[in-house]
Design a protein around this motif. Structure first.
Motif, mmCIF file in Angstrom:
data_model
loop_
_atom_site.group_PDB
_atom_site.id
_atom_site.type_symbol
_atom_site.label_atom_id
_atom_site.label_comp_id
_atom_site.label_asym_id
_atom_site.label_seq_id
_atom_site.Cartn_x
_atom_site.Cartn_y
_atom_site.Cartn_z
ATOM 1 N N ALA A 160 -15.440 -38.674 19.557
ATOM 2 C CA ALA A 160 -15.639 -38.182 18.196
ATOM 3 C C ALA A 160 -16.138 -36.736 18.199
ATOM 4 O O ALA A 160 -15.662 -35.892 17.433
ATOM 5 C CB ALA A 160 -16.620 -39.083 17.446
ATOM 6 N N GLY A 161 -17.081 -36.446 19.074
ATOM 7 C CA GLY A 161 -17.620 -35.080 19.151
ATOM 8 C C GLY A 161 -16.600 -34.089 19.664
ATOM 9 O O GLY A 161 -16.501 -32.959 19.156
ATOM 10 N N ALA A 162 -15.829 -34.484 20.681
ATOM 11 C CA ALA A 162 -14.792 -33.601 21.204
ATOM 12 C C ALA A 162 -13.736 -33.317 20.138
ATOM 13 O O ALA A 162 -13.231 -32.190 20.017
ATOM 14 C CB ALA A 162 -14.141 -34.221 22.443
ATOM 15 N N GLY A 163 -13.415 -34.331 19.347
ATOM 16 C CA GLY A 163 -12.458 -34.131 18.264
ATOM 17 C C GLY A 163 -12.976 -33.158 17.223
ATOM 18 O O GLY A 163 -12.235 -32.306 16.725
ATOM 19 N N GLU A 164 -14.265 -33.246 16.915
ATOM 20 C CA GLU A 164 -14.838 -32.326 15.930
ATOM 21 C C GLU A 164 -14.887 -30.904 16.478
ATOM 22 O O GLU A 164 -14.634 -29.932 15.749
ATOM 23 C CB GLU A 164 -16.240 -32.792 15.528
ATOM 24 C CG GLU A 164 -16.854 -31.997 14.395
ATOM 25 C CD GLU A 164 -16.046 -32.042 13.104
ATOM 26 O OE1 GLU A 164 -16.150 -31.066 12.327
ATOM 27 O OE2 GLU A 164 -15.320 -33.024 12.877
ATOM 28 N N LEU A 165 -15.201 -30.760 17.766
ATOM 29 C CA LEU A 165 -15.182 -29.438 18.388
ATOM 30 C C LEU A 165 -13.777 -28.859 18.347
ATOM 31 O O LEU A 165 -13.582 -27.676 18.027
ATOM 32 C CB LEU A 165 -15.676 -29.534 19.832
ATOM 33 C CG LEU A 165 -15.651 -28.231 20.650
ATOM 34 C CD1 LEU A 165 -16.487 -27.144 19.984
ATOM 35 C CD2 LEU A 165 -16.134 -28.494 22.076
ATOM 36 N N PRO A 172 -11.366 -22.303 17.181
ATOM 37 C CA PRO A 172 -10.046 -21.668 17.126
ATOM 38 C C PRO A 172 -9.330 -21.699 18.481
ATOM 39 O O PRO A 172 -8.143 -21.383 18.559
ATOM 40 C CB PRO A 172 -10.376 -20.221 16.719
ATOM 41 C CG PRO A 172 -11.746 -19.990 17.294
ATOM 42 C CD PRO A 172 -12.461 -21.312 17.178
ATOM 43 N N ASP A 173 -10.042 -22.090 19.531
ATOM 44 C CA ASP A 173 -9.456 -22.081 20.869
ATOM 45 C C ASP A 173 -8.458 -23.217 21.043
ATOM 46 O O ASP A 173 -8.640 -24.304 20.496
ATOM 47 C CB ASP A 173 -10.548 -22.221 21.935
ATOM 48 C CG ASP A 173 -11.466 -21.011 21.995
ATOM 49 O OD1 ASP A 173 -11.023 -19.921 21.611
ATOM 50 O OD2 ASP A 173 -12.631 -21.184 22.407
ATOM 51 N N PRO A 174 -7.398 -22.990 21.824
ATOM 52 C CA PRO A 174 -6.464 -24.078 22.115
ATOM 53 C C PRO A 174 -7.133 -25.156 22.961
ATOM 54 O O PRO A 174 -8.157 -24.914 23.618
ATOM 55 C CB PRO A 174 -5.331 -23.386 22.881
ATOM 56 C CG PRO A 174 -5.931 -22.135 23.423
ATOM 57 C CD PRO A 174 -6.987 -21.720 22.451
ATOM 58 N N ALA A 175 -6.531 -26.335 22.956
ATOM 59 C CA ALA A 175 -7.101 -27.472 23.685
ATOM 60 C C ALA A 175 -7.269 -27.155 25.166
ATOM 61 O O ALA A 175 -8.273 -27.533 25.789
ATOM 62 C CB ALA A 175 -6.218 -28.709 23.497
ATOM 63 N N ALA A 176 -6.286 -26.448 25.729
ATOM 64 C CA ALA A 176 -6.362 -26.130 27.155
ATOM 65 C C ALA A 176 -7.586 -25.274 27.472
ATOM 66 O O ALA A 176 -8.246 -25.459 28.504
ATOM 67 C CB ALA A 176 -5.089 -25.418 27.608
ATOM 68 N N GLN A 177 -7.911 -24.344 26.576
ATOM 69 C CA GLN A 177 -9.073 -23.481 26.814
ATOM 70 C C GLN A 177 -10.370 -24.268 26.683
ATOM 71 O O GLN A 177 -11.312 -24.071 27.475
ATOM 72 C CB GLN A 177 -9.077 -22.315 25.825
ATOM 73 C CG GLN A 177 -10.208 -21.308 26.061
ATOM 74 C CD GLN A 177 -10.171 -20.721 27.463
ATOM 75 O OE1 GLN A 177 -9.139 -20.207 27.893
ATOM 76 N NE2 GLN A 177 -11.287 -20.798 28.192
ATOM 77 N N LEU A 178 -10.425 -25.168 25.710
ATOM 78 C CA LEU A 178 -11.616 -25.998 25.559
ATOM 79 C C LEU A 178 -11.820 -26.866 26.797
ATOM 80 O O LEU A 178 -12.954 -27.074 27.247
ATOM 81 C CB LEU A 178 -11.502 -26.870 24.312
ATOM 82 C CG LEU A 178 -11.530 -26.117 22.974
ATOM 83 C CD1 LEU A 178 -11.257 -27.069 21.821
ATOM 84 C CD2 LEU A 178 -12.855 -25.397 22.772
ATOM 85 N N ARG A 179 -10.725 -27.369 27.341
ATOM 86 C CA ARG A 179 -10.816 -28.146 28.587
ATOM 87 C C ARG A 179 -11.366 -27.292 29.716
ATOM 88 O O ARG A 179 -12.259 -27.728 30.473
ATOM 89 C CB ARG A 179 -9.431 -28.701 28.959
ATOM 90 C CG ARG A 179 -9.369 -29.291 30.374
ATOM 91 C CD ARG A 179 -8.005 -29.874 30.690
ATOM 92 N NE ARG A 179 -6.914 -28.953 30.505
ATOM 93 C CZ ARG A 179 -6.572 -27.985 31.359
ATOM 94 N NH1 ARG A 179 -7.283 -27.791 32.464
ATOM 95 N NH2 ARG A 179 -5.549 -27.196 31.116
ATOM 96 N N LYS A 180 -10.852 -26.087 29.840
ATOM 97 C CA LYS A 180 -11.314 -25.198 30.912
ATOM 98 C C LYS A 180 -12.782 -24.845 30.746
ATOM 99 O O LYS A 180 -13.503 -24.662 31.733
ATOM 100 C CB LYS A 180 -10.464 -23.929 30.943
ATOM 101 C CG LYS A 180 -9.023 -24.169 31.388
ATOM 102 C CD LYS A 180 -8.165 -22.924 31.230
ATOM 103 C CE LYS A 180 -6.704 -23.196 31.588
ATOM 104 N NZ LYS A 180 -5.836 -22.022 31.336
ATOM 105 N N ASN A 181 -13.223 -24.721 29.493
ATOM 106 C CA ASN A 181 -14.622 -24.384 29.235
ATOM 107 C C ASN A 181 -15.577 -25.445 29.779
ATOM 108 O O ASN A 181 -16.720 -25.149 30.118
ATOM 109 C CB ASN A 181 -14.867 -24.222 27.733
ATOM 110 C CG ASN A 181 -14.163 -23.014 27.147
ATOM 111 O OD1 ASN A 181 -13.670 -22.146 27.877
ATOM 112 N ND2 ASN A 181 -14.091 -22.952 25.826
#
Length: 272
Positions: free
Chosen positions: A212-217, A222-231
């Motif tokens: 749920a939290g990852a979905g809200e983030l 504005p970052d793409p999913a791939a960038q959020l994963r890398k973060n």
């Protein structure tokens, strides 16, 4: 939104999806007096909401009623039985909107006649105003009609238009069925946590809130999913160790390819 912009809206089906759409319309400013709900057995809660809004409830189409928007929130298996009884509602001014999975525009035209029609595929987060809807309009839908439908659909979340009716099958596979994949991910994470030694209820709470939290983030960033994963992924760390399994050649991507294709094919079969 104002009632004058939409004319007479007839909502057929007041179940979970229909009820969510109605609630969204009323909240956004559509006057209840412009809405007629056709349903043979709405819940007590839905009847109360209809009455409170000043909308009209009927089991069959009221005599003389012509719909500007005929919104079909029906399960696909009842469409063929219900649609013939709705033909009197359809006139030159009517835009028909269907959210029934697998029912083609041609099949609806067979019951209702030629008309401006939209096939839409929302998903269940629409019930909390966080859905996403894919939509396709036939050639009879004018720009102004499409705009009206867009505004009605977007009360539950973003609306994405596709240029081919066949693409609705892929939309169904990705986002229409997609919430179930996410819920199953939570189940899998929780079960893996239990096997790693956590109490089952704690593992489920952790998995549920993490997704749920990852979905809200994802929603807010504005970052793409791939960038959020890398973060989240430190080189040589725990996340990298897990991703080395999930992103392997036989990991999640080929499994999702198979799953999405299976759902797309099934949507195609239902449309036959």
């Amino acid at each position: 939104m104002t009632g004058a912009a939409f004319g007479q809206i007839v909502l057929v089906g007041a179940g979970n999806m229909g009820g969510a759409m109605l609630a969204g319309w009323l909240k956004s400013g559509v006057p209840g007096s412009t809405v007629t709900v056709l349903d043979p057995g709405p819940s007590e809660k839905m009847v109360a909401a209809i009455n409170e809004a000043g909308a009209r409830h009927a089991v069959t189409p009221p005599e003389g009623l012509a719909a500007d928007i005929l919104f079909l929130a029906l399960k696909p298996q009842v469409m063929d039985a219900v649609l013939p009884g709705l033909k009197s509602l359809v006139g030159p001014q009517t835009t028909v909107v269907s959210v029934a999975a697998g029912k083609t525009l041609a099949s609806m035209e067979g019951h209702l006649g030629k008309a401006a029609m939209v096939r839409a595929m929302p998903n269940t987060p629409a019930m909390v105003g966080r859905g996403v809807t894919g939509a396709f309009a036939n050639a009879a839908v004018s720009d102004s009609q499409r705009d009206i439908v867009h505004r009605l659909l977007q009360v539950s979340g973003p609306v994405e238009w596709v240029t081919s009716e066949a693409d609705i099958n892929a939309v169904t596979a990705v986002s229409g069925s997609g919430p179930a994949y996410v819920f199953y991910l939570v189940e899998c994470m929780a079960e893996a946590g239990r096997k790693a030694g956590l109490p089952a209820d704690l593992a489920m709470r952790l998995a549920r809130e993490t997704v749920a939290g990852a979905g809200e983030l994802l929603h807010q960033s504005p970052d793409p999913a791939a960038q959020l994963r890398k973060n989240v992924t430190s080189p040589g760390g725990t996340t990298a160790a897990a991703l080395s399994v999930l992103m392997a050649e036989d990991g999640m991507q080929p499994l999702f390819d198979l799953a999405i294709e299976a759902a797309r094919k099934r949507a195609e079969e239902l449309a036959e």
